[in-house]
Design a protein around this motif. Sequence first.
Motif, PDB file in Angstrom:
ATOM      1  N   LEU A  91      13.119  -7.692  18.369  1.00  0.00           N
ATOM      2  CA  LEU A  91      14.534  -8.022  18.480  1.00  0.00           C
ATOM      3  C   LEU A  91      14.761  -9.525  18.414  1.00  0.00           C
ATOM      4  CD1 LEU A  91      15.980  -5.883  21.394  1.00  0.00           C
ATOM      5  CD2 LEU A  91      16.284  -5.590  18.953  1.00  0.00           C
ATOM      6  N   TYR A  92      15.829  -9.896  17.756  1.00  0.00           N
ATOM      7  CA  TYR A  92      16.347 -11.251  17.875  1.00  0.00           C
ATOM      8  C   TYR A  92      17.695 -11.163  18.580  1.00  0.00           C
ATOM      9  CZ  TYR A  92      13.069 -13.030  14.377  1.00  0.00           C
ATOM     10  OH  TYR A  92      11.956 -13.408  13.688  1.00  0.00           O
ATOM     11  N   ALA A  93      18.020 -12.183  19.348  1.00  0.00           N
ATOM     12  CA  ALA A  93      19.323 -12.211  20.005  1.00  0.00           C
ATOM     13  C   ALA A  93      20.049 -13.483  19.593  1.00  0.00           C
ATOM     14  CB  ALA A  93      19.145 -12.151  21.522  1.00  0.00           C
ATOM     15  N   PRO A  94      20.620 -13.500  18.388  1.00  0.00           N
ATOM     16  CA  PRO A  94      21.132 -14.753  17.847  1.00  0.00           C
ATOM     17  C   PRO A  94      22.454 -15.236  18.441  1.00  0.00           C
ATOM     18  CG  PRO A  94      21.405 -13.002  16.240  1.00  0.00           C
ATOM     19  CD  PRO A  94      20.691 -12.415  17.403  1.00  0.00           C
ATOM     20  N   ASP A  96      25.249 -15.244  21.693  1.00  0.00           N
ATOM     21  CA  ASP A  96      25.714 -14.891  23.033  1.00  0.00           C
ATOM     22  C   ASP A  96      27.193 -14.554  22.914  1.00  0.00           C
ATOM     23  OD1 ASP A  96      26.501 -14.666  25.622  1.00  0.00           O
ATOM     24  OD2 ASP A  96      25.475 -16.477  26.319  1.00  0.00           O
ATOM     25  N   LYS A  98      29.245 -13.903  25.210  1.00  0.00           N
ATOM     26  CA  LYS A  98      30.003 -14.443  26.352  1.00  0.00           C
ATOM     27  C   LYS A  98      30.908 -13.391  26.998  1.00  0.00           C
ATOM     28  CE  LYS A  98      29.662 -19.041  24.491  1.00  0.00           C
ATOM     29  NZ  LYS A  98      30.189 -19.860  23.417  1.00  0.00           N
ATOM     30  N   LYS A 193      24.606  -9.918  24.449  1.00  0.00           N
ATOM     31  CA  LYS A 193      24.190 -10.636  23.237  1.00  0.00           C
ATOM     32  C   LYS A 193      24.327  -9.716  22.024  1.00  0.00           C
ATOM     33  CE  LYS A 193      21.774 -13.667  25.903  1.00  0.00           C
ATOM     34  NZ  LYS A 193      21.877 -15.072  26.019  1.00  0.00           N
ATOM     35  N   ARG A 216      29.292 -14.934  15.309  1.00  0.00           N
ATOM     36  CA  ARG A 216      29.205 -16.299  15.821  1.00  0.00           C
ATOM     37  C   ARG A 216      30.597 -16.939  15.811  1.00  0.00           C
ATOM     38  NH1 ARG A 216      24.333 -18.470  13.020  1.00  0.00           N
ATOM     39  NH2 ARG A 216      23.027 -17.723  14.731  1.00  0.00           N
ATOM     40  N   ARG A 220      33.141 -18.064  18.978  1.00  0.00           N
ATOM     41  CA  ARG A 220      33.474 -19.478  19.075  1.00  0.00           C
ATOM     42  C   ARG A 220      34.983 -19.637  19.283  1.00  0.00           C
ATOM     43  NH1 ARG A 220      30.210 -22.173  14.531  1.00  0.00           N
ATOM     44  NH2 ARG A 220      28.399 -21.755  15.823  1.00  0.00           N
TER      45      ARG A 220
END
Lengths: 221, 384
Positions: A91-94, A96, A98, A193, A216, A220
């Motif tokens: 797994l990658y957790a690119p 967050d 929030k 995430k 992402r 943001r």
Amino acid sequence: MRMRNMDPLILALPKGRILNELAPILKACGIEPEADFTDECSRKLRFSTNDPGLDIIRVRSFDAATFVAYGGAHLGVAGSDVLEEFSYSELYAPVDLKIGHCRLSVAMPVQEAETENTTRHSHIRIATKYPNLTARHFANAGIQAECIKLNGAMEIAPALGLCRRIVDLVSTGSTLKANGLAETETILEVSSKLIVNRTALKTRAEAMEAWIERFRQATRA
Amino acid sequence: MNEKAGERALLPSGFEDLLPPHAQREYQAIGTLMSAFGRFGYERVKPPLAEFEESLMSTGPGAALSQETFRVMDPVSHRMMGLRSDITAQIARIAVSRLPGASRPLRLTYANDVIRTRASQQRTLRQFTQVGCEMIGTDDADSDVEIVIVALNGLASLALGSVSIDFAVPRLLEAVLESYGMDPAQRRDLCRRLQSRDEQVLETVEDLDLRAILQGLLHASGASDRALPKLEALDLPGAAASLAARLRDVVTGIEKAAQALGLGGVSLTIDPLESRGFEYHDGVAFTFFSKDVRGELGRGGRYRVPGGQGADTSAAGFTFYMDTLRQAMKDETLTQRIYVPKAEGWSCVKMLQDAGWVVIRGADERPSTQDFKAIYKNGKIQEI
């Protein structure tokens, strides 16, 4: 053979509380699930979206990570508590997201917390939903944690003599207080995430990266 | 199945019986790969299943897998032996201990089983077959290109479709952090979070130059034609810059060579932060994927071989995992099985075999199962 590659990507989302917090993020990413998705009574498990290249599955929060780790789903949403518990290598957790903020903490009966010297223990029995994380945390302090896996209502376990500590998610701390427990230590700050499958990121790089970028941007904003 | 029989059938977790047609397919694939590697001058070696612990696990590649290695006590010498968990370590040992005088580069190939104490999430098997090549004694981009091309050529000989290669530079991140003077403890945590692509961790990096580089590395992944320029645009410090330059040379070299050899249809991606499973690699490393299979087909890269008497040498190699490779292979058409009643005698057997039939003899007039293409009767082939 080529068909496999054209199959829609699958996004694994956790049922329950997080799903409501997630709704605005999905919207910001331009993902509109079919109507059944928000219907709590629907028996469906897999849902289409406005994007023919993306389907959603709705699973238990612990399972979202498992589906993505084993490649059953390509993307997913999971709490950092789940990710740390299983420490899946695939797994990658690119991103967050929030959302779903809380913390994973150690708690014990209030009187004990006041009088006890923790360093004297070589072994403690602990009730938790997170046996791996717990054992690792206590091992770092030189304490052998004997974990009793419970799936809920941990707070009652110390009073009934099942264990001396519990390790559980805490958001306000009111459940602990109501059961005569004091929070003594935070193991992990938790948030949700975006997770992606490592192989999928490499074999379907373009589509996967586009989705990561959308999430992402959405967080943001 | 009654209880007793069930007990007999139960195998330890991670071990399996390979049945027809899969076992056949695997052996055939190994043969095809071996001859494909052979045409590039790679010569086969066969290391032993067990070695003394010290020799198996002292060198770089072996030490990395120490936790995964089964150990047994040798009742003869009373020393600990390790059962090999990876072949690369053995090839490296052979190169420096048995073949130190052989001219370099040394090109060796192997196809053997390994056994591991633990299954991984990707590979639930604890025993599987590794097939690979090692090129020992050179350290340049061209050797890196050759080893990847030999691997690709092998995959092409199996008619495997939609292969992709992901390139990594396992020491790159370390080199960057080292030149910025970060202490090891801090480095470990940062590496771990960067490797899981956690961009938020950058907020904890105080040095703005370093932060810009790390952010750049996080985004310099994906299809090589888009990601390589991004990597080149970064202002990397000395050692890291030369690692990145090597990656560029290797990837462009592979593109050129693949075209010249007609190995089209391979997609190349890069991921400069990847280091999972590359514990002992110190140059460009790579992983082979197929879009049709979930796991890795194989992996490889450049590493150091601790010298016997002399200095360390550099080597590059790759290994395929036959359990995953098997899944990526297309099902062949049903073999031409023909049923021959015993009454027809032996004389027809050779004739049919020479004509390409798989001959199955039986006592009855007709076969009791359906899996035959034809029956041989009264000197005639009758298709079913």
